[in-house]
Design an enzyme around this catalytic site. Sequence first.
Site, PDB file in Angstrom:
ATOM      1  N   LYS A  63      14.494  52.593  50.887  1.00 17.95           N
ATOM      2  CA  LYS A  63      14.298  53.994  51.240  1.00 17.95           C
ATOM      3  C   LYS A  63      15.392  54.458  52.200  1.00 17.95           C
ATOM      4  O   LYS A  63      15.913  53.686  53.007  1.00 17.95           O
ATOM      5  CB  LYS A  63      12.922  54.191  51.894  1.00 17.95           C
ATOM      6  CG  LYS A  63      11.763  53.897  50.949  1.00 17.95           C
ATOM      7  CD  LYS A  63      11.723  54.881  49.791  1.00 17.95           C
ATOM      8  CE  LYS A  63      10.536  54.645  48.883  1.00 17.95           C
ATOM      9  NZ  LYS A  63      10.661  53.444  48.053  1.00 17.95           N
ATOM     10  N   ASP A  64      15.701  55.739  52.103  1.00 16.56           N
ATOM     11  CA  ASP A  64      16.768  56.343  52.881  1.00 16.56           C
ATOM     12  C   ASP A  64      16.514  56.200  54.379  1.00 16.56           C
ATOM     13  O   ASP A  64      15.380  56.338  54.851  1.00 16.56           O
ATOM     14  CB  ASP A  64      16.876  57.831  52.521  1.00 16.56           C
ATOM     15  CG  ASP A  64      18.242  58.404  52.828  1.00 16.56           C
ATOM     16  OD1 ASP A  64      18.745  58.179  53.943  1.00 16.56           O
ATOM     17  OD2 ASP A  64      18.801  59.077  51.939  1.00 16.56           O
ATOM     18  N   ARG A  65      17.576  55.928  55.123  1.00 22.99           N
ATOM     19  CA  ARG A  65      17.465  55.871  56.581  1.00 22.99           C
ATOM     20  C   ARG A  65      17.269  57.254  57.174  1.00 22.99           C
ATOM     21  O   ARG A  65      16.547  57.428  58.159  1.00 22.99           O
ATOM     22  CB  ARG A  65      18.723  55.220  57.159  1.00 22.99           C
ATOM     23  CG  ARG A  65      18.741  55.143  58.679  1.00 22.99           C
ATOM     24  CD  ARG A  65      19.975  54.387  59.162  1.00 22.99           C
ATOM     25  NE  ARG A  65      19.984  54.272  60.607  1.00 22.99           N
ATOM     26  CZ  ARG A  65      20.864  53.552  61.290  1.00 22.99           C
ATOM     27  NH1 ARG A  65      21.811  52.884  60.634  1.00 22.99           N
ATOM     28  NH2 ARG A  65      20.810  53.498  62.605  1.00 22.99           N
TER      29      ARG A  65
END
Length: 343
Positions: free
Chosen positions: A80-82
């Site tokens: 998942k995106d930071r």
Amino acid sequence: MSDWDMTLPRAGGDACGRAAFKVQPEDFRVEEVLPFEPCGEGEHLFLWVEKAGQNTQWVARNLARIAGITPSSVGYAGLKDRQGVTRQWFSLQLPGKGRADDLDWSSCGEGISVLKTAWHNRKLRQGALSGNRFEIRLQDIVGNQVDIDERLRGISHNGVPNYFGMQRFGFDGGNLDKALALFARKLRLKRDQKSIVLSAARSWLFNQLLAQRVREHTWSCLLEGDVLTFRDSHSLILPERRDDTVTERFVSGELHNTGPLWGRGSLLSEGEVNAWEASLAERWPELCDGLENAGMNQERRALRVTPEAMDWCWIEGNLSLSFFLPKGTYATAVLNEVFENIS
């Protein structure tokens, strides 16, 4: 090869305007959806984790540290995106259930919260998800609201080209440069790093083929030589295996046409479609040959993706959107169909 051109054509024509994306973490919310519920028993403790400002692998290492287990004993379905607020499941292999009662999840790190736990009998494997729900807020919008609404309505009915996101390729296409160096035996990489650059090379080739079909206005057309796939599975229908129901199911969105994820083996398409796909090896021989020599096998990916349960509204000049996308697809592919330079 250098100076990678990341420009991709839009199915709907020019962008409707510009918008600020991810101004604040709360502007980009992602919630993972698994195809099953934890069964309530077993030796794998599932944690429903909300994170902001950290990537999935960092969180996994911290959970392993707290539980006193190796990082390889921690599982997760997807990266998942930071930049954003995301919720996803992690699994920790803890054979002695009593140990879990003494673990303090509050020390996971800043911006990390364990919202709930459940037991399951299997480790959570990468790719074991149905997809993701997105809640996105775009700010500082420049463009005509009527045009933007019209483009969004078209997307909700017809979908968008299923491009891989630019994050696959690294800054200025750095992962593609590494792939060429790897194929030329000028670079050695660890297993996980090698997987990243091989994926980048395949994704680049797929995007180029899809971009060609967008320019030809055939990306969402059922052509005679197309290989089809199902919306909810990776099973394929070859050109010679079609029946009388295919056209109706394609129009309804149950079936999608596909393009190649390059590797060893013969292309499954036929006719003009096959000629388009084979031209990739002529235009980018270093990438195609390198992927084959690296042992990658031919696979297929849908050319279009349609956001499900798509909704949007305007609040004080900002645009809020929500939709669900199946795994392996990108919210930026939806947003870039409307706005310039979303990444």
